[in-house]
Design a protein around this motif. Structure first.
Motif: not given
Length: 407
Positions: A386-393
């Motif tokens: 699995t690959l996840t991205l967390t990128s809040p402004v």
């Protein structure tokens, strides 16, 4: 608490009705399908009975949501269109079909016991709380102690009311426990089982395999294009330069400049080939392992990179390749788009997985559905990862990959 208790009470009391309906329907469906199973109507009757059973089970899943705060997930696998015999086999082959029927049978005794207990507990406690309003109207001179003073005297009736208030929290707790116990059985029988998970997993693997095949075809086209437009063009130009130099030498001309140009063209072609090889599978991965390859990648990065992990750990080649390109893409994006100044790479090995976490201090706002990440996701999912991205402004951006890595 009162809202949760009220929903638990509603679930237990309604189980009295639901259990009776479930038992009656189970007996009727079993008898009908059993009698008509030897006729031409057997298949359609079975499908109709299964459909009604699923509707009743669906109601039960929604009722369980009163206690669980969300309905139980449907466990069914889609039935393909086709002849009646084929659809009967597909429906009968699903364990959820028979677990639905089992729940409708089990619900009757569970609903009867839980519903009666809930009604008795609720009525007795509420009756005790409001005892001063009604107990005076039902005198019983033969009542034993301590019922007699509690029911026939004013202080006793108020004491009974106080006792009911003190026991109210206990009754609420018992109602919730009874409801949760019944819902636990419902979730075990009505929720998705191993069969659906295996079917979904197989479908997921088929989908990722198709995407990997497409990605490999695209990668081959890219390699062919790079070879044709890059190294091949430079080598052809080198050949032409050497041919010109040979012609000059035959006529007694000066060819030193052409030889120097050919050497530079060969150097450029060699650099192009090396770049192409690194884009396919960096040799350092094979020679020295993932940690060393990432250290080299970090050294070439304009960011300040901190690498954490065991330098001596080795992984399967496919796992190392996937992890390498995840980090390479993450570093490139952090430097190009996120305007990051520093980045942390962490490798964590467990008994069954390799976890890769890349965290940068950039401005965030990265698109999880971007084309670069989509390619990485296909690469990781091909290994069942699995690959996840967390990128809040405003950041930080965290790219996390988990890849199965059996020890």
């Amino acid at each position: 608490m009162l809202r949760t208790t009220a929903r638990a009470l509603a679930y237990l009391v309604s189980s009295l009705v639901a259990g009776s309906i479930g038992l009656v329907w189970t007996l009727a469906a079993t008898l009908g399908v059993g009698l008509l199973g030897i006729t031409q109507l057997g298949g359609p009757v079975f499908l109709g009975a299964a459909w009604i059973t699923r509707q009743l089970a669906g109601v039960e899943r929604h009722r369980a949501g009163w206690v669980l705060d969300q309905p139980i997930e449907s466990p069914y696998v889609p039935v393909p269109a086709g002849p009646v015999r084929q659809r009967v086999g597909a429906v009968a082959g699903q364990p959820a079909t028979w677990r639905d029927l089992a729940w409708l049978v089990v619900l009757f005794p569970l609903g009867l016991a839980g519903g009666i207990a809930a009604v008795v507990l609720t009525v007795v406690d509420l009756a005790a709380i409001v005892a001063p309003a009604w107990a005076w109207a039902v005198p019983n001179p033969r009542a034993p102690f301590p019922v007699d003073p509690l029911m026939t005297t004013t202080p006793g009736r108020f004491a009974l009311s106080l006792l009911g208030l003190l026991l109210f929290a206990v009754v609420c707790w018992l109602l919730r426990v009874l409801a949760r116990g019944q819902v636990t059985v419902a979730r075990a029988l009505l929720g998705p089982g191993t069969h659906r998970r295996l079917v979904e997993h197989a479908a997921h693997l088929a989908e990722t395999r198709a995407r990997v095949v497409d990605a490999q075809a695209a990668e081959l086209r890219r390699i062919e294009r790079d070879l044709h437009d890059g190294a091949q063009a430079r080598i052809v130009a080198t050949g032409m330069t050497l041919a010109l130099a040979a012609r000059k030498l035959r006529t007694g001309g000066e060819a030193a400049s052409d030889v120097d140009l050919a050497r530079r063209q060969l150097d450029d072609a060699l650099a192009e080939l090396r770049r192409l090889v690194r884009g396919i599978h960096p040799p350092i991965l094979t020679d020295r392992g993932l940690h060393a390859a990432l250290a080299a990648l970090a050294a070439d990065s304009p960011l300040g990179v901190e690498l954490r992990g065991d330098p001596a750990e080795r992984y399967p080649a496919a796992v190392e390749s996937a992890a390498y390109f995840v980090v390479a893409e993450g570093l490139a994006n952090a430097g190009k788009h996120a305007e990051a100044a520093s980045c942390t790479i962490e490798l964590v090995r467990t008994a069954t997985t390799l976890s890769v976490t890349l965290t940068d201090d950039g401005r965030g706002g990265a698109d999880p559905a971007g084309s670069g990440l989509a390619g990485l996701r296909r690469r990781v999912e091909a290994l069942d990862g699995t690959l996840t991205l967390t990128s809040p402004v405003g950041g930080p951006t965290i790219l996390y990959a988990e890849i199965p890595c059996e020890s």
